[in-house]
Motif scaffolding. Structure first.
Motif, PDB file in Angstrom:
ATOM      1  N   LEU A  76     -68.179  -9.715  -8.435  1.00 45.85           N
ATOM      2  CA  LEU A  76     -67.996  -8.336  -8.872  1.00 45.85           C
ATOM      3  C   LEU A  76     -66.541  -7.932  -8.945  1.00 45.85           C
ATOM      4  CD1 LEU A  76     -70.719  -6.559  -6.762  1.00 45.85           C
ATOM      5  CD2 LEU A  76     -70.886  -7.414  -9.074  1.00 45.85           C
ATOM      6  N   GLU A  77     -65.633  -8.879  -8.975  1.00 44.45           N
ATOM      7  CA  GLU A  77     -64.204  -8.594  -8.947  1.00 44.45           C
ATOM      8  C   GLU A  77     -63.825  -7.755  -7.732  1.00 44.45           C
ATOM      9  OE1 GLU A  77     -62.989  -6.896 -12.581  1.00 44.45           O
ATOM     10  OE2 GLU A  77     -63.444  -8.696 -13.734  1.00 44.45           O
ATOM     11  N   MET A  78     -64.597  -7.873  -6.707  1.00 42.27           N
ATOM     12  CA  MET A  78     -64.302  -7.093  -5.517  1.00 42.27           C
ATOM     13  C   MET A  78     -64.102  -7.983  -4.314  1.00 42.27           C
ATOM     14  SD  MET A  78     -66.564  -3.736  -5.467  1.00 42.27           S
ATOM     15  CE  MET A  78     -66.416  -2.479  -6.708  1.00 42.27           C
ATOM     16  N   ILE A  79     -64.832  -9.061  -4.296  1.00 45.82           N
ATOM     17  CA  ILE A  79     -64.794  -9.924  -3.129  1.00 45.82           C
ATOM     18  C   ILE A  79     -64.514 -11.336  -3.588  1.00 45.82           C
ATOM     19  CG2 ILE A  79     -66.325 -11.040  -1.489  1.00 45.82           C
ATOM     20  CD1 ILE A  79     -67.450  -8.244  -0.972  1.00 45.82           C
ATOM     21  N   LYS A  80     -63.606 -11.961  -2.914  1.00 48.39           N
ATOM     22  CA  LYS A  80     -63.238 -13.302  -3.327  1.00 48.39           C
ATOM     23  C   LYS A  80     -62.977 -14.129  -2.082  1.00 48.39           C
ATOM     24  CE  LYS A  80     -59.514 -15.492  -5.877  1.00 48.39           C
ATOM     25  NZ  LYS A  80     -58.285 -15.135  -6.566  1.00 48.39           N
ATOM     26  N   GLN A  81     -63.722 -15.193  -1.974  1.00 53.90           N
ATOM     27  CA  GLN A  81     -63.462 -16.076  -0.848  1.00 53.90           C
ATOM     28  C   GLN A  81     -62.795 -17.333  -1.363  1.00 53.90           C
ATOM     29  OE1 GLN A  81     -66.340 -16.692   2.182  1.00 53.90           O
ATOM     30  NE2 GLN A  81     -64.559 -17.410   3.290  1.00 53.90           N
ATOM     31  N   ASP A  82     -61.622 -17.615  -0.856  1.00 54.29           N
ATOM     32  CA  ASP A  82     -60.973 -18.860  -1.243  1.00 54.29           C
ATOM     33  C   ASP A  82     -60.206 -19.403  -0.053  1.00 54.29           C
ATOM     34  OD1 ASP A  82     -58.816 -17.276  -1.015  1.00 54.29           O
ATOM     35  OD2 ASP A  82     -58.399 -17.118  -3.149  1.00 54.29           O
ATOM     36  N   ALA A  83     -59.357 -20.375  -0.336  1.00 49.81           N
ATOM     37  CA  ALA A  83     -58.684 -21.059   0.761  1.00 49.81           C
ATOM     38  C   ALA A  83     -57.814 -20.121   1.577  1.00 49.81           C
ATOM     39  CB  ALA A  83     -57.826 -22.184   0.193  1.00 49.81           C
ATOM     40  N   THR A  84     -57.342 -19.029   0.935  1.00 48.62           N
ATOM     41  CA  THR A  84     -56.379 -18.198   1.643  1.00 48.62           C
ATOM     42  C   THR A  84     -56.967 -17.487   2.848  1.00 48.62           C
ATOM     43  OG1 THR A  84     -56.878 -16.381   0.190  1.00 48.62           O
ATOM     44  CG2 THR A  84     -55.009 -17.750  -0.406  1.00 48.62           C
ATOM     45  N   ASN A  85     -58.274 -17.240   2.848  1.00 53.27           N
ATOM     46  CA  ASN A  85     -58.782 -16.396   3.926  1.00 53.27           C
ATOM     47  C   ASN A  85     -59.821 -17.061   4.818  1.00 53.27           C
ATOM     48  OD1 ASN A  85     -60.929 -16.375   2.135  1.00 53.27           O
ATOM     49  ND2 ASN A  85     -60.214 -14.486   1.198  1.00 53.27           N
ATOM     50  N   MET A  86     -60.061 -18.345   4.616  1.00 53.07           N
ATOM     51  CA  MET A  86     -61.111 -18.968   5.429  1.00 53.07           C
ATOM     52  C   MET A  86     -60.721 -19.076   6.887  1.00 53.07           C
ATOM     53  SD  MET A  86     -62.418 -21.793   2.869  1.00 53.07           S
ATOM     54  CE  MET A  86     -63.279 -21.284   1.425  1.00 53.07           C
ATOM     55  N   VAL A  87     -59.481 -19.503   7.137  1.00 51.66           N
ATOM     56  CA  VAL A  87     -59.018 -19.625   8.512  1.00 51.66           C
ATOM     57  C   VAL A  87     -59.057 -18.263   9.182  1.00 51.66           C
ATOM     58  CG1 VAL A  87     -57.153 -20.388   9.987  1.00 51.66           C
ATOM     59  CG2 VAL A  87     -57.494 -21.475   7.803  1.00 51.66           C
ATOM     60  N   ALA A  88     -58.562 -17.255   8.450  1.00 57.94           N
ATOM     61  CA  ALA A  88     -58.438 -15.930   9.044  1.00 57.94           C
ATOM     62  C   ALA A  88     -59.788 -15.407   9.501  1.00 57.94           C
ATOM     63  CB  ALA A  88     -57.809 -14.979   8.037  1.00 57.94           C
ATOM     64  N   GLU A  89     -60.833 -15.630   8.675  1.00 58.91           N
ATOM     65  CA  GLU A  89     -62.143 -15.112   9.058  1.00 58.91           C
ATOM     66  C   GLU A  89     -62.656 -15.797  10.321  1.00 58.91           C
ATOM     67  OE1 GLU A  89     -64.759 -14.008   5.382  1.00 58.91           O
ATOM     68  OE2 GLU A  89     -63.376 -15.621   4.887  1.00 58.91           O
ATOM     69  N   VAL A  90     -62.438 -17.098  10.387  1.00 54.06           N
ATOM     70  CA  VAL A  90     -62.857 -17.819  11.591  1.00 54.06           C
ATOM     71  C   VAL A  90     -62.086 -17.287  12.809  1.00 54.06           C
ATOM     72  CG1 VAL A  90     -62.924 -20.057  12.710  1.00 54.06           C
ATOM     73  CG2 VAL A  90     -63.506 -19.871  10.313  1.00 54.06           C
ATOM     74  N   VAL A  91     -60.799 -17.039  12.602  1.00 52.27           N
ATOM     75  CA  VAL A  91     -59.983 -16.546  13.718  1.00 52.27           C
ATOM     76  C   VAL A  91     -60.503 -15.201  14.204  1.00 52.27           C
ATOM     77  CG1 VAL A  91     -57.706 -15.677  14.336  1.00 52.27           C
ATOM     78  CG2 VAL A  91     -57.913 -17.812  13.115  1.00 52.27           C
ATOM     79  N   ILE A  92     -60.840 -14.308  13.261  1.00 49.46           N
ATOM     80  CA  ILE A  92     -61.354 -12.996  13.670  1.00 49.46           C
ATOM     81  C   ILE A  92     -62.618 -13.172  14.505  1.00 49.46           C
ATOM     82  CG2 ILE A  92     -62.431 -10.873  12.854  1.00 49.46           C
ATOM     83  CD1 ILE A  92     -60.595 -10.878  10.521  1.00 49.46           C
ATOM     84  N   LEU A  93     -63.540 -14.017  14.012  1.00 48.49           N
ATOM     85  CA  LEU A  93     -64.815 -14.165  14.722  1.00 48.49           C
ATOM     86  C   LEU A  93     -64.601 -14.778  16.100  1.00 48.49           C
ATOM     87  CD1 LEU A  93     -67.138 -15.200  11.813  1.00 48.49           C
ATOM     88  CD2 LEU A  93     -67.306 -13.168  13.233  1.00 48.49           C
ATOM     89  N   VAL A  94     -63.717 -15.778  16.181  1.00 53.98           N
ATOM     90  CA  VAL A  94     -63.509 -16.410  17.484  1.00 53.98           C
ATOM     91  C   VAL A  94     -62.842 -15.434  18.443  1.00 53.98           C
ATOM     92  CG1 VAL A  94     -62.373 -18.285  18.694  1.00 53.98           C
ATOM     93  CG2 VAL A  94     -63.376 -18.707  16.489  1.00 53.98           C
ATOM     94  N   SER A  95     -61.907 -14.648  17.939  1.00 47.55           N
ATOM     95  CA  SER A  95     -61.263 -13.700  18.850  1.00 47.55           C
ATOM     96  C   SER A  95     -62.259 -12.635  19.292  1.00 47.55           C
ATOM     97  CB  SER A  95     -60.032 -13.080  18.202  1.00 47.55           C
ATOM     98  OG  SER A  95     -60.419 -12.257  17.149  1.00 47.55           O
ATOM     99  N   LEU A  96     -63.158 -12.234  18.383  1.00 46.65           N
ATOM    100  CA  LEU A  96     -64.196 -11.289  18.775  1.00 46.65           C
ATOM    101  C   LEU A  96     -65.063 -11.876  19.885  1.00 46.65           C
ATOM    102  CD1 LEU A  96     -65.902  -8.739  18.361  1.00 46.65           C
ATOM    103  CD2 LEU A  96     -67.132  -9.938  16.578  1.00 46.65           C
ATOM    104  N   LEU A  97     -65.437 -13.119  19.691  1.00 44.21           N
ATOM    105  CA  LEU A  97     -66.279 -13.779  20.693  1.00 44.21           C
ATOM    106  C   LEU A  97     -65.565 -13.817  22.045  1.00 44.21           C
ATOM    107  CD1 LEU A  97     -68.871 -15.366  21.174  1.00 44.21           C
ATOM    108  CD2 LEU A  97     -67.641 -17.431  20.570  1.00 44.21           C
ATOM    109  N   THR A  98     -64.283 -14.156  22.010  1.00 43.87           N
ATOM    110  CA  THR A  98     -63.525 -14.243  23.256  1.00 43.87           C
ATOM    111  C   THR A  98     -63.472 -12.884  23.958  1.00 43.87           C
ATOM    112  OG1 THR A  98     -62.162 -15.794  22.044  1.00 43.87           O
ATOM    113  CG2 THR A  98     -61.400 -15.148  24.209  1.00 43.87           C
ATOM    114  N   VAL A  99     -63.210 -11.851  23.169  1.00 38.96           N
ATOM    115  CA  VAL A  99     -63.133 -10.517  23.768  1.00 38.96           C
ATOM    116  C   VAL A  99     -64.479 -10.131  24.367  1.00 38.96           C
ATOM    117  CG1 VAL A  99     -62.795  -8.091  23.245  1.00 38.96           C
ATOM    118  CG2 VAL A  99     -61.238  -9.773  22.327  1.00 38.96           C
ATOM    119  N   LEU A 100     -65.561 -10.461  23.657  1.00 37.70           N
ATOM    120  CA  LEU A 100     -66.892 -10.134  24.186  1.00 37.70           C
ATOM    121  C   LEU A 100     -67.116 -10.834  25.525  1.00 37.70           C
ATOM    122  CD1 LEU A 100     -69.123 -10.361  21.017  1.00 37.70           C
ATOM    123  CD2 LEU A 100     -68.569  -8.330  22.328  1.00 37.70           C
TER     124      LEU A 100
END
Lengths: 484, 528
Positions: free
Chosen positions: A70-94
């Protein structure tokens, strides 16, 4: 041809599985709290952790899956690491939250859904290519954190922190939105690459609008990322808010804004003439202010706050370099975030463990005697601190090397020199934490610092992030880069 | 290659075992010391094996091992030794063993000995890295165990001194990181693939790595030089050494601080990588060395604390090494190479002996001692040998290094090579008098005159005498027969000498410097 007035867009919901899992997990948490208002924290904790782990697994399995919708969301190489990092940091904080809440006697069941949604907002910012979607992500992230900053209802510091965060944050959001409006007016597009479209249309009359829009958006991002001179909120908010909330604020919650900022910067080559100098000034100012101010802090969270300003400055310098040479190399920012997030998170895990329940900001002295009580904890603190300073085979060091290397390639050698000159301060103030941990306890340290299972696993995650990402750099790089 | 990866074992075995020892709680008394002693002894054997490879005619790099580490930057885990590094590694392993034998930490001895082992591993890493980034990692990492040992077992305001130690050295070395990455970028532009491999970059320097990029070369040169001058230390940043020598535990000083990592770095990196800059800045470097010799000597003469005295004496001796290196001729460099090995040994000898003295008394000021010769005859004899080696008496190892360094400097000065004059070597030579002044002064205050306190201090035990005697024998042996070291180091020094002098003599008689040259165009936009 369409049978419907509003045709259902061709949308692959499975691509957004991690986001959907997070959203549902948060709602489920609310339901649990409604059914069982009292003593629900364990159930909430378990559900949320399971949800986040599921999202993380979905996310990792999607590495290499590139799509645009939809020209709104794009997943590519630039953001894959970042998303994993967010989830792992969330898990750690929990993992550290439940024991921390119990120890400091904070009752806040809404923490679990809210922090999940905050992470959802951050992830949305990472993958969106549309400024409105970025804005939605930003608001989801910010509003959740406004509430969470005041999670300790008995503490006036926590309340103050929430209020300050909300007022200043709302102000910055205004700037951001205003910038989007200008940009839309100039280019007729809400897309992040609207700048590029504008360049192809070459309507020079609208150039001032575009520039103003860009600068306003820059202000909004600078606020959220904590770049000077828009960093004033950070020390106060960090100092007052509960430690586990700050742990997320300083780490996972920064990743989304940084990534969206990165996407903006790499697209906005038409406003390079104004963007590069602004970014240089902002990053220089952040490095200098962050490092100099951190020097004299005795409040641990304020020290980390100023250090996060300095770190944002390093990223800003990288952005200036990328913008100057129209480069869109994404690995550096992603790796730097790995190093920054896990080292900072590690320090916060230890801080949350030694936090007393008294209603006052936590000073460096709270770490005193840690090495006697628990040598393992003290040793991990040393590793995290070294990573923050940038010594040895740790992610913080390598992140800095990558940034300096990029700056040298971009012919911004002077900015690289400024960067290292600033990080020279790092050892002087960060090592204070180690000094406290290795000096003898005086008087009031009745805290046992007996870590529970959750804390131990949180520490393990951070250690793997900080050390493992260096030792296994090659495989990590191949996993994220060659797949995409 | 099917021989054992000696170097990797020597790097990682002490680090891993040391970490395990430091982190496992509850050891019975004496056990950590015994275990670490065994580990250090086996490392010494390994060190001997590595060095023995260079006693025969072999030269060049030995025991190379290379593994990919950071593919997108071209950084690899790449280790190997030349003869100079081999001798330094041998010295490291020897000093670590001595440090373990003489240390008696008051508490948490498993952590103390664990850190000593970690220090050994990182130092072997420093001496054997052949990748610039890997070297930097070890270079910085070797600060950490010492800082932690000061923090845990030092005297005085140890927190402050630990922070000053790690902060100063870290800050000093940061600019080197920029220098390393400039080198990486330049070699990428030339070779078209990212690399930080020292050998490759060194070859690239001969092929015109620094063509038309003088400002970058100067910046990178100063980045490296500042790091190494601070670490050595040379003036004006030597304060940290005085504090460290005064307050750090003796074991940490002996195992980690006396080693001349800084001047080793000058040999391995600066000379070969920045030939033009070395020639242009040689007069400045010689002047810095000369001032260090005099200033360090004068300050050493007025110190009351033996540790601080040794610190300023070190500043003075590092001056000789710097003068020798930047004479940029064969003799001077040989002298510097020998002196950097010898000074590690001689300074460590004094510290070991001072450590024995400190164990017996609470006094730390020269004013409080006196007349020890009567009560400690064995100790005073051993101390005499160590002291004489430090001041450079003929037939001790100190003499060889100093005389060769100065000779080299005089030669370059006579020839007017690279803009050097005779003033610096003449003044530097007069510094030799100063070293006699402060060393004899210390000896007099400690051993002659009347005892200041009533409590008599007993002589050292036979075990301590054995350790001190080993040092004395080595110092005399290397002084009478320096050829074993000199011969094995000679090919290595020759190749460095050729690398720094040859390329410019080939292209132009005078190093022509154009300060207006812009940096190389067409750097790559970044890796993606």
């Amino acid at each position: 041809m369409n049978r419907y007035l509003f045709p259902l867009p061709d949308f692959q919901f499975t691509n957004l599985l991690p986001l959907i899992i997070l959203a549902v997990t948060g709602m489920f948490g609310l339901v649990i709290h409604m059914i069982k208002p009292k003593g629900s924290s364990n159930a909430l904790f378990l559900t949320t952790v399971i949800g986040v782990v599921a999202a993380l697994m979905a996310q990792i399995s999607m590495v290499g899956n590139i799509f645009e919708q939809l020209e709104m969301i794009k997943q590519d190489a630039t953001n894959m690491v970042a998303e994993v990092v967010i989830l792992v940091s969330l898990l750690t904080v929990l993992l550290i939250s439940n024991p921390y809440f119990k120890r400091s006697r904070i009752h806040c069941p809404e923490f679990f859904p809210l922090i999940t949604w905050a992470a959802l907002g951050g992830m949305l910012m990472c993958i969106s290519t549309n400024l409105l979607v970025v804005f939605i992500g930003l608001e989801l992230l910010s509003i959740s954190l406004y509430v969470l900053a005041g999670a300790n209802k008995r503490s006036k510091f926590s309340q103050e922190s929430a209020l300050k965060y909300f007022l200043l944050g709302a102000f910055a959001t205004g700037f951001f939105l205003y910038g989007i409006a200008f940009l839309y007016g100039a280019s007729g597009s809400l897309s992040l690459d609207g700048f590029m479209r504008f360049a192809t249309h070459t309507n020079t009359a609208n150039q001032p609008l575009l520039t103003i829009g860009f600068v306003l958006i820059l202000v909004g991002f600078s606020f959220k990322c904590g770049l000077a001179p828009f960093h004033q909120w950070i020390p106060d908010v960090y100092s007052g808010a509960p430690t586990n909330v700050v742990a997320f604020m300083a780490t996972g919650a920064k990743v989304g804004p940084f990534l969206a900022f990165f996407h903006l910067v790499t697209e906005a080559s038409t406003v390079r003439d104004i963007g590069v100098p602004i970014l240089m000034v902002v990053s220089l100012l952040s490095m200098v202010l962050g490092n100099v101010m951190a020097f004299s802090q005795n409040d641990t969270k304020k020290l980390l706050a100023y250090s996060s300003v300095a770190n944002a400055g390093y990223v800003g310098a990288l952005f200036a370099g990328l913008m100057a040479v129209k480069s869109s190399t994404y690995w550096t920012i992603n790796y730097f975030l790995i190093g920054y997030v896990f080292a900072t998170l590690g320090v916060f895990v230890i801080l949350a463990l030694v936090a007393g329940d008294e209603d006052s900001p936590q000073t460096i002295d709270s770490l005193r005697g840690l090495s006697k009580r628990n040598p393992m904890l003290a040793a991990s603190l040393v590793i995290f601190v070294l990573s923050q300073i940038g010594i040895g085979p740790v992610a913080g060091f390598l992140g800095k090397v990558l940034i300096i290397s990029d700056l040298v390639h971009c012919q911004l050698t002077w900015l690289a020199v400024a960067l290292v000159a600033n990080s020279a301060f790092g050892a002087f103030y960060y090592f204070k934490l180690v000094r406290a941990a290795y000096s003898d306890a005086e008087g009031s340290s009745e805290i046992s610092a007996k870590p529970c299972l959750g804390t131990v696993s949180a520490l393990a995650i951070c250690l793997v992030g900080v050390v493992g990402s260096v030792v296994f750099y090659g495989p990590l790089y191949n996993f994220f880069v060659s797949k995409s | 290659m099917n021989e054992l990866p000696f170097l990797s074992i020597m790097i990682f075995a002490p680090i891993v075992l040391g970490l395990i020892m430091a982190l496992v709680p509850k050891w019975p008394a004496k056990v950590p010391q015994a275990i670490s002693c065994i580990i250090a002894l086996s490392m010494l054997v390994f060190g001997g094996l590595v060095t023995s490879k260079f006693l025969s005619d072999q030269n060049g790099l030995q025991l190379q091992q290379q593994l990919d580490w950071i593919p997108n930057l071209g950084v690899s885990y790449f280790v190997g030794v030349d003869s100079m590094a081999a001798w330094m590694i041998l010295l490291t392993t020897f000093l670590t063993l001595v440090a373990i034998l003489i240390s008696k930490p008051a508490n948490r001895d498993n952590q103390f000995f664990g850190l000593l082992l970690c220090l050994e591993g990182t130092l072997v890493g420093v001496f054997s890295s052949l990748d610039l980034v890997l070297f930097y990692v070890f270079f910085e990492l070797s600060l950490v165990p010492v800082a932690l040992m000061i923090l845990g077992w030092g005297s005085g305001d140890r927190g402050k001194i630990a922070i000053r130690y790690i902060g100063t050295l870290f800050a000093g070395s940061l600019l080197m990181l920029v220098g390393i990455l400039i080198l990486g970028n330049q070699s990428f532009n030339l070779l078209k693939h990212p690399t930080f491999n020292l050998i490759e970059i060194q070859n690239a320097v001969g092929k015109g790595l620094w063509k038309d990029s003088w400002p970058l070369q100067a910046l990178a040169f100063w980045g490296f030089m500042i790091a190494f001058l601070v670490k050595s230390p040379a003036i004006p940043i030597h304060r940290w050494l005085a504090d460290t020598y005064e307050n750090a535990p003796v074991g940490a000083v002996v195992a980690g601080v006396v080693l001349k990592v800084g001047t080793f770095g000058m040999f391995r990196f600066v000379l070969a990588l920045f030939p033009e800059a070395c020639q242009v800045y040689a007069p400045i470097m010689v002047t810095i060395g000369m001032i260090g010799i005099l200033y360090g000597g004068i300050l050493a003469a007025i110190q009351k604390n033996p540790g601080r005295l040794m610190a300023y004496s070190t500043v003075s001796h590092v001056g000789y090494i710097v003068v020798g290196i930047f004479s940029l001729n064969h003799i001077g460099m040989m002298g510097a190479a020998f002196q950097q090995f010898n000074h590690g040994l001689a300074a460590a000898a004094v510290f070991v002996l001072l450590g024995f003295l400190y164990e017996r008394t609470e006094f730390r000021s020269l004013d409080d001692f006196g007349g020890l010769k009567k009560t400690m005859p064995v100790f005073s004899t051993l101390f005499m040998v160590a002291m004489l080696a430090n001041l450079g008496l003929p037939f001790t190892s100190g003499f060889v290094g100093e005389i060769l360094s100065l000779l080299g400097s005089f030669q370059s000065g006579y020839a007017g090579l690279f803009g050097q004059g005779l003033m610096a070597p003449i003044l530097a030579t007069s510094g030799a008098i100063l070293s006699a002044v402060y060393m004899l002064y210390m000896y007099q205050r400690l051993f002659y005159g009347k005892a200041k306190s009533d409590a008599t201090i007993g002589d050292i035990t036979s075990r301590e005498a054995l350790i001190g005697g080993a040092f004395a024998c080595l110092l005399l042996a290397f002084g009478i027969l320096p050829s074993s070291i000199l011969h094995s180091m000679e090919p290595r020094v020759d190749s460095i000498h050729n690398a720094v002098v040859a390329p410019v003599q080939r292209t132009a008689p005078e190093p022509s410097v154009d300060l207006t040259t812009t940096p190389a165009e067409g750097a790559r936009g970044g890796q993606s």
